[in-house]
Each structure stands twice: as structure tokens, then as C-alpha cells.
Motif scaffolding. Structure first.
Motif, PDB file in Angstrom:
ATOM      1  N   SER A   1      11.440  -0.818   8.895  1.00 28.56           N
ATOM      2  CA  SER A   1      12.817  -1.305   8.989  1.00 28.56           C
ATOM      3  C   SER A   1      12.956  -2.521   8.088  1.00 28.56           C
ATOM      4  CB  SER A   1      13.159  -1.683  10.434  1.00 28.56           C
ATOM      5  OG  SER A   1      14.490  -2.134  10.529  1.00 28.56           O
ATOM      6  N   ILE A   2      13.884  -2.437   7.128  1.00 27.08           N
ATOM      7  CA  ILE A   2      14.037  -3.499   6.132  1.00 27.08           C
ATOM      8  C   ILE A   2      15.464  -4.039   6.190  1.00 27.08           C
ATOM      9  CG2 ILE A   2      13.796  -4.082   3.697  1.00 27.08           C
ATOM     10  CD1 ILE A   2      12.104  -1.506   3.431  1.00 27.08           C
ATOM     11  N   PRO A   3      15.653  -5.247   6.732  1.00 26.32           N
ATOM     12  CA  PRO A   3      17.007  -5.804   6.871  1.00 26.32           C
ATOM     13  C   PRO A   3      17.469  -6.531   5.611  1.00 26.32           C
ATOM     14  CG  PRO A   3      15.412  -7.286   7.864  1.00 26.32           C
ATOM     15  CD  PRO A   3      14.623  -6.101   7.342  1.00 26.32           C
ATOM     16  N   ASN A   4      18.747  -6.908   5.622  1.00 28.60           N
ATOM     17  CA  ASN A   4      19.335  -7.775   4.586  1.00 28.60           C
ATOM     18  C   ASN A   4      19.185  -7.204   3.183  1.00 28.60           C
ATOM     19  OD1 ASN A   4      20.649 -10.104   3.604  1.00 28.60           O
ATOM     20  ND2 ASN A   4      18.696 -11.085   3.155  1.00 28.60           N
ATOM     21  N   THR A   5      19.645  -5.984   2.980  1.00 26.97           N
ATOM     22  CA  THR A   5      19.572  -5.354   1.670  1.00 26.97           C
ATOM     23  C   THR A   5      20.955  -4.886   1.226  1.00 26.97           C
ATOM     24  OG1 THR A   5      19.302  -2.998   2.273  1.00 26.97           O
ATOM     25  CG2 THR A   5      17.356  -4.424   2.463  1.00 26.97           C
TER      26      THR A   5
END
Length: 271
Positions: free
Chosen positions: A167-171
Motif C-alpha cells: 500500500s503506497i499513499p500520497n501519490t
């Protein structure tokens, strides 16, 4: 009669390129400030009060505009890497369905993402983009449930239907796969929502371990990442109003070697 709210003034002098500018409402860009939130709520309440006698007319306009949309619309199918891809809607459902068909349009449909299911429990939900891996077995998808266009990237195994723990936020929501099917590139945003950093993520690892590939320090530039139509190269574009820079690597580079293409970028300037 309800009175219109009045925002307080706090003198703030901003200097840029030797020019001074006064902004009495600069304090209102503090999105988490309770005073800012309270003022916005007062503005909304005042708007509702003033517009109350037009509610029936607003609903009439909304229903008329909505009636002009086709309830079961679908995008034109496009062919890419052995599959036809289609985005379609179903009657009575608000969100799109991403699907594909292998080789021919007569082949049974495979649903990649039903956004109506993903959106359950949210007042707002948007899928920013979907990117399928070169071997057609994995897909990244990005979602925003606030409405600020700050997306979290997740990964789905298209063979099993499992959503991986990555899970990769702030993109920005966009992901570009390397040709090894194990890595992809994505872009992070700064506090002003400027696209400014390109990272590389390896499947099955934490976002905290991702490799920073490129950092655009000039705040007049935004960055983008994309793959060429030949699928042989991955480009990073850094663009302002009057100029652009482009860096690239082979999409089949040896990522396991730890070598970074940022060491010797190829750059074009457009002035």
C-alpha cells in the motif's frame, strides 16, 4: 436574517523575486486549523440558507442533466498486450467497471475491478488509474476516498483475485511497470500537491523501502513517468511552463544489480 460570516484578517507579507505581496487570508490555507474548518462550515451554512428557496429548482436541474447520460455506457475497446480493455457502466450503478477480454471481443469478459464494490462504505470514491503488468498477471490500481486527488496505490493478483498487502499513499495515482514484472515506478506529491519525486517499488515490500529515483527540487517543475510505445524504455519528464527535461532507462534494466539510471541520465531541454 442570517448574516454572512466574515473571515478575520491576519496580515501576511509574501516576497517572491523581490516583489512584496500582502495576503490577509493566507492563514486559511491551514487545512487542519479548527478556525479554518469552523469558518468553512459557517460559509456552507450561509450558502444553504441563501439558496434554500432554490432547492426544488436545483433538484430539477440535476435530474435533467443526469437523464441525459447513458446509464449503461462503455468506452471503446482498445487492444494491448493480448487483451482488449473496456471500461463500462451498468444501469443503477454509479461507478465504472474495468474489464478485459483475451485476444478477441467474443472471448468471455474478465472483470478486473468493479469500483461499485470498492466504493462500498465511502461517501466519495475514485479510482485514478489501473496498470497491468507486462505478464498480465498483476495490476496496480489507485484510489482516493477524500476528493483531493491524493491516491493510494495497491496491487491485485489477477489470477487469484487477491489484493496484496502493498500500500503506497500520497501519490499521483499513476504506476509504470518495469519489464521484470516485479517493480514499478510511481510519483509522490509534496505538501502543495506538486508531483515532485519518482520512486521505485518492489512487489511484496513496504513502501518505506522504496527507492527514490528522482527528486525535482525546483518548485516550478512537475514530474511525470511513462513508458514508450515500444515498451522498451521508461522516461521521467520534468516540466515547467517553458521547458522540459527527459531522462530514460531501458525498461528491461537489471534492477537486481542495484544500478540506478539516474547516475547517467539522458536529458533534452526544450526552451
Amino acid at each position: 436574517m442570517m448574516q454572512a460570516p466574515q473571515a478575520k484578517k491576519i496580515n501576511k507579507v509574501l516576497e517572491k523575486h523581490g516583489d512584496l505581496r500582502t495576503d490577509d487570508y493566507f492563514w486559511m490555507n491551514e487545512r487542519e486549523n479548527p478556525e479554518v474548518i469552523q469558518y468553512l462550515e459557517e460559509e456552507n451554512a450561509y450558502c444553504d440558507f441563501i439558496m434554500k428557496n432554490t432547492e426544488d429548482f436545483q433538484n430539477h436541474l440535476y435530474e435533467e442533466m443526469k437523464s441525459r447520460y447513458k446509464k449503461d455506457d462503455a468506452s471503446l475497446p482498445y487492444f494491448f498486450n493480448e487483451y482488449w480493455y473496456i471500461i463500462r457502466y451498468e444501469k443503477g450503478k454509479e461507478y465504472p467497471i474495468f474489464c478485459r477480454k483475451h485476444q478477441t471481443l467474443e472471448h468471455p469478459e474478465e472483470i478486473l475491478f468493479d469500483v461499485n464494490q470498492l466504493a462500498e462504505g465511502f461517501a466519495f470514491f475514485e479510482v485514478g488509474s489501473v496498470a497491468v503488468s507486462p505478464n498480465n498477471e498483476l495490476a496496480t490500481y489507485s484510489s482516493d476516498n477524500v476528493g483531493r486527488r491524493i491516491y493510494t496505490i495497491q496491487i491485485k493478483n489477477l489470477k487469484t483475485g487477491e489484493v496484496l498487502s502493498d500500500s503506497i499513499p500520497n501519490t499521483t495515482g499513476k504506476a509504470v511497470w518495469a519489464n521484470d514484472n516485479e517493480h514499478f515506478f510511481y510519483i509522490r506529491k509534496d505538501k502543495n500537491l506538486r508531483a515532485y519525486q519518482v520512486y521505485r517499488h518492489k512487489i511484496g515490500t513496504s513502501a518505506e523501502e522504496d527507492v527514490l529515483v528522482f527528486h525535482e527540487e525546483d518548485d516550478t517543475f512537475d514530474v511525470n513517468v511513462y513508458k514508450t510505445k515500444s515498451l522498451d524504455y521508461i522516461f521521467i519528464a520534468s516540466s515547467s511552463t517553458i521547458s522540459d527535461e527527459h531522462r530514460f532507462i531501458p525498461a528491461m534494466m537489471s534492477l537486481r544489480s542495484g544500478k540506478s539510471f539516474i547516475l547517467e541520465p539522458k536529458i533534452w531541454n526544450t526552451l
